[in-house]
Write a protein that holds these residues in place. Structure first.
Motif, short mmCIF file in Angstrom:
data_model
loop_
_atom_site.label_atom_id
_atom_site.label_comp_id
_atom_site.label_asym_id
_atom_site.label_seq_id
_atom_site.Cartn_x
_atom_site.Cartn_y
_atom_site.Cartn_z
N LEU A 233 -17.90 46.77 6.68
CA LEU A 233 -19.15 47.49 6.87
C LEU A 233 -20.04 47.27 5.71
O LEU A 233 -19.50 47.84 4.55
CB LEU A 233 -19.15 48.52 7.54
N ALA A 234 -21.23 47.55 5.76
CA ALA A 234 -22.03 47.81 4.68
C ALA A 234 -23.41 48.06 5.04
O ALA A 234 -24.13 47.41 5.98
CB ALA A 234 -22.33 46.74 3.56
N LEU A 235 -23.99 49.05 4.52
CA LEU A 235 -25.29 50.09 5.20
C LEU A 235 -26.32 49.68 3.96
O LEU A 235 -26.11 49.78 2.84
CB LEU A 235 -25.33 51.29 5.31
N SER A 236 -27.79 48.96 4.41
CA SER A 236 -28.51 48.55 3.34
C SER A 236 -29.16 49.97 2.59
O SER A 236 -29.05 51.07 3.17
CB SER A 236 -29.62 47.94 3.96
N PRO A 237 -29.54 49.88 1.35
CA PRO A 237 -29.78 51.01 0.67
C PRO A 237 -31.12 51.82 1.18
O PRO A 237 -30.94 53.03 1.03
CB PRO A 237 -30.19 50.57 -0.74
N ASP A 238 -31.74 51.15 1.97
CA ASP A 238 -32.95 52.08 2.99
C ASP A 238 -32.50 52.50 4.04
O ASP A 238 -33.31 52.92 4.70
CB ASP A 238 -34.15 50.88 2.77
N ASN A 239 -31.04 52.43 4.48
CA ASN A 239 -30.64 53.10 5.46
C ASN A 239 -30.95 52.12 6.92
O ASN A 239 -30.73 53.11 8.09
CB ASN A 239 -30.92 54.54 5.82
N THR A 240 -31.36 51.08 6.88
CA THR A 240 -32.00 50.60 8.12
C THR A 240 -31.06 49.32 8.65
O THR A 240 -30.93 49.17 9.86
CB THR A 240 -33.45 49.88 7.83
N ILE A 241 -30.57 48.60 7.96
CA ILE A 241 -29.62 47.36 8.54
C ILE A 241 -28.12 47.74 7.94
O ILE A 241 -27.89 47.68 7.04
CB ILE A 241 -30.27 46.25 7.93
N LEU A 242 -27.46 47.63 9.07
CA LEU A 242 -25.94 47.66 9.11
C LEU A 242 -25.39 46.14 9.25
O LEU A 242 -25.67 45.56 10.03
CB LEU A 242 -25.29 48.38 10.21
N ALA A 243 -24.68 45.54 8.17
CA ALA A 243 -24.04 44.40 8.03
C ALA A 243 -22.54 44.63 8.32
O ALA A 243 -21.88 45.58 8.15
CB ALA A 243 -23.98 43.90 6.67
N VAL A 244 -22.17 43.98 9.60
CA VAL A 244 -20.72 44.23 10.04
C VAL A 244 -20.08 42.68 9.87
O VAL A 244 -20.60 41.57 10.31
CB VAL A 244 -21.03 44.29 11.45
N GLY A 245 -18.83 42.75 9.19
CA GLY A 245 -17.99 41.58 9.01
C GLY A 245 -16.68 41.62 10.03
O GLY A 245 -16.31 42.61 10.23
N ALA A 246 -16.52 40.44 10.70
CA ALA A 246 -15.38 40.44 11.66
C ALA A 246 -14.49 39.42 11.39
O ALA A 246 -14.33 38.63 10.20
CB ALA A 246 -16.16 39.86 13.02
N ALA A 247 -13.37 39.64 11.98
CA ALA A 247 -11.97 38.80 11.70
C ALA A 247 -12.19 37.19 11.92
O ALA A 247 -11.30 36.49 11.47
CB ALA A 247 -10.75 39.22 12.73
N ASP A 248 -13.23 36.97 12.80
CA ASP A 248 -13.63 35.74 12.99
C ASP A 248 -14.51 34.90 12.00
O ASP A 248 -14.74 33.60 11.89
CB ASP A 248 -14.26 35.33 14.47
N GLY A 249 -14.80 35.75 10.85
CA GLY A 249 -15.50 35.25 9.73
C GLY A 249 -17.11 35.43 9.87
O GLY A 249 -17.79 35.08 9.00
N SER A 250 -17.31 36.12 10.99
CA SER A 250 -18.95 36.17 11.24
C SER A 250 -19.41 37.47 10.44
O SER A 250 -18.70 38.31 10.22
CB SER A 250 -19.01 36.29 12.49
N ILE A 251 -20.70 37.30 10.28
CA ILE A 251 -21.54 38.44 9.76
C ILE A 251 -22.67 38.79 10.62
O ILE A 251 -23.49 37.80 10.95
CB ILE A 251 -22.08 38.41 8.40
N SER A 252 -22.83 39.98 11.09
CA SER A 252 -23.85 40.22 11.90
C SER A 252 -24.65 41.60 11.45
O SER A 252 -24.23 42.32 10.80
CB SER A 252 -23.59 40.70 13.55
N LEU A 253 -25.77 41.42 11.56
CA LEU A 253 -26.88 42.34 11.11
C LEU A 253 -27.63 43.15 12.09
O LEU A 253 -28.15 42.66 13.34
CB LEU A 253 -28.08 41.82 10.31
N TRP A 254 -27.48 44.57 12.20
CA TRP A 254 -27.62 45.39 13.21
C TRP A 254 -28.77 46.49 12.81
O TRP A 254 -28.76 47.23 11.73
CB TRP A 254 -26.65 46.10 13.79
N ALA A 255 -30.11 46.79 13.63
CA ALA A 255 -30.76 48.03 13.23
C ALA A 255 -29.73 49.06 14.18
O ALA A 255 -29.99 49.18 15.31
CB ALA A 255 -32.12 47.81 14.22
N TRP A 256 -29.09 49.56 13.28
CA TRP A 256 -28.01 50.41 13.80
C TRP A 256 -28.38 51.94 14.34
O TRP A 256 -27.86 52.16 15.27
CB TRP A 256 -26.98 50.84 12.58
#
Length: 361
Positions: free
Chosen positions: A143-166
Motif C-alpha cells: 500500500l502507498a498513500l499519495s502525499p496529498d492524502n487523496t489516492i491510495l495505490a494498492v499492489g496485489a499478489a497477481d502483479g496488478s496496481i490499482s488506484l483508489w479514491a480511498w
C-alpha cells in the motif's frame, strides 16, 4: 614361664591398641576435610534440581522513550512510548501485509490490506471499523498513500496496481504492473510519480494523470537476479535503493535507470530495507538475522550491527532518525539506538511474524 607369657600378651595387646588408635586418629584427620568438602559440594550442587532454571528474559526498556508505532501480523497493535499496546484490532481476515495512514473527515484513519484482498479502514482513536472495498486481485501485498492524502495505490499478489479514491472507496484505475507479486510501492514527493517493485525482479516508475484516473509506465529497470524484497527513495527522490533475495543492495538513477551502486549484503538474501528520514543512511535486514547500516552516498557499511534469532521482515526509522524499529519473523518488535548500536527494547508483539510497520501520529 606363665608370668612371661602373660607379660608378652599384655605387651602385644597394648601395642595393638596403640597402633589401632593411631590408625583411627589418622583416618579421622584425613576423612573429616573430605567429608566436609563433599557435604559442601552436595549442598551447592544437588543431584536433582528443585526447579527448571528460568531462561534469560528479553531486553527490557531503558530510560529512552520508544517511538509510537503500529505493527501488523494477523492483528494490528498500536504501541506507546513505554512499549505497551494501547490499541488492538482483530480483523480475523488472515495475514495483514501492508499499512498506511490517512485523514478522513478530520479523523486519523488506519488503512490495512492483506490476505483476503480487501482494503479496510479503521478509526485510529477508537479502533472502530470503517469502510471496506474489495480489490479483486488476490491478496494485497503493498500500500502507498499519495502525499496529498487523496489516492491510495494498492499492489496485489497477481502483479496488478490499482488506484483508489480511498475516502470514497472508488476505483480510479488499474494496470497489470508486474508479472509476479508487487513487493513494494512508493510515492515521490511530487504526488504523481509512483515507484513499484516486484517479485519479477523489476523496478517500474509510473506517472499518474487526471487525478489518478490514468496511470502510464515511464520506465522499467531489471534490477536483480531474484525477487525484490524492498525499495526506498534517496537523494531527493532522484535515486531508488532496492534489496533482493539475490543478496544485494542496489541503488539506481530514476531518470536514466542506470545502476549507481551494487553492494553484497548476505548470501542467503536480504529481507528488508528502510531509508533514514534524511536519506543519508540505509538499513538492511537479512536472512541471517543481521541488521546493518550503510552510508547511502558511498555505499560503505557503518559500525552498527544488530543480531536477531530470526530474519527481519520489516524495518522502520523513527521520525528523528535516532532509532531503528525491526519487525521480525520470530514475532518480535525490537528497538535499536543507531548512535550507540544498542538494543533498547524487545517486545513479544504478535502470535506470528511482524509483516508491516508504520509510525503512529
Amino acid at each position: 614361664m606363665g608370668v612371661t607369657r602373660l607379660r608378652f600378651a599384655w605387651t602385644l595387646s597394648t601395642r595393638d591398641i596403640a597402633v589401632k588408635t593411631l590408625f583411627i586418629l589418622f583416618g579421622l584427620a584425613f576423612a573429616w576435610p573430605a567429608q566436609a568438602q563433599l557435604g559442601r559440594s552436595r549442598a551447592l550442587s544437588p543431584s536433582k534440581p528443585t526447579q527448571t532454571p528460568t531462561p534469560p528474559s528479553a531486553p527490557t526498556l531503558n530510560l529512552m522513550p520508544l517511538p509510537k508505532v503500529i505493527s501488523a501480523s494477523r492483528n494490528i497493535k498500536l504501541w506507546d512510548t513505554s512499549g505497551q499496546p494501547t490499541l488492538q484490532i482483530d480483523p480475523n481476515t488472515g495475514d495483514i501485509n501492508a499499512l498506511a495512514l490517512g485523514t478522513k473527515d478530520g479523523q486519523q484513519m488506519l488503512i490495512s490490506g492483506g490476505a483476503d484482498g480487501v482494503v479496510r479502514l479503521w478509526n485510529l482513536a477508537s479502533g472502530a471499523p470503517g469502510d471496506t472495498f474489495a480489490v479483486n486481485h488476490g491478496p494485497i501485498t503493498a500500500l502507498a498513500l499519495s502525499p496529498d492524502n487523496t489516492i491510495l495505490a494498492v499492489g496485489a499478489a497477481d502483479g496488478s496496481i490499482s488506484l483508489w479514491a480511498w475516502q470514497q472507496g472508488r476505483l480510479l484505475a488499474a494496470v497489470p504492473a508486474h508479472s509476479d507479486a508487487v513487493t513494494g510501492l512508493l510515492y515521490a514527493p511530487d504526488n504523481h510519480t509512483l515507484i513499484s517493485a516486484g517479485a519479477d525482479r523489476q523496478i517500474r516508475v509510473w506517472l499518474l494523470f487526471d487525478n489518478g484516473r490514468r496511470i502510464v509506465l515511464r520506465s522499467s529497470i531489471l534490477a536483480h537476479d531474484a525477487p525484490i524484497t524492498g525499495i526506498a527513495l534517496l537523494a531527493g527522490a532522484t535515486q531508488v535503493a532496492s534489496v533482493s533475495e539475490d543478496g544485494y543492495l542496489m541503488t539506481w538513477n530514476l531518470a536514466t535507470g542506470a545502476q549507481i551502486r551494487r553492494i553484497f549484503v548476505c548470501e542467503r538474501g536480504v529481507t528488508a530495507l528502510a531509508a533514514s528520514p534524511d536519506g543519508k543512511t540505509l538499513a538492511t535486514g537479512d536472512s541471517n538475522g543481521h541488521i546493518r547500516l550503510w552510508n547511502a552516498a558511498t555505499g560503505m557499511p557503518l559500525a552498527f550491527q544488530g543480531n536477531l534469532p530470526q530474519p527481519p521482515r520489516t524495518l522502520l526509522w523513527s521520525a528523528d532518525g535516532t532509532m531503528l524499529i525491526c519487525g521480525a519473523a520470530d514475532n518480535t518488535l525490537s528497538f535499536w539506538n543507531v548512535n550507540t548500536g544498542k538494543q533498547v527494547a524487545c517486545i513479544a508483539a504478535h502470535d506470528g511474524p511482524v509483516r508491516a510497520l508504520i509510525l503512529a501520529p
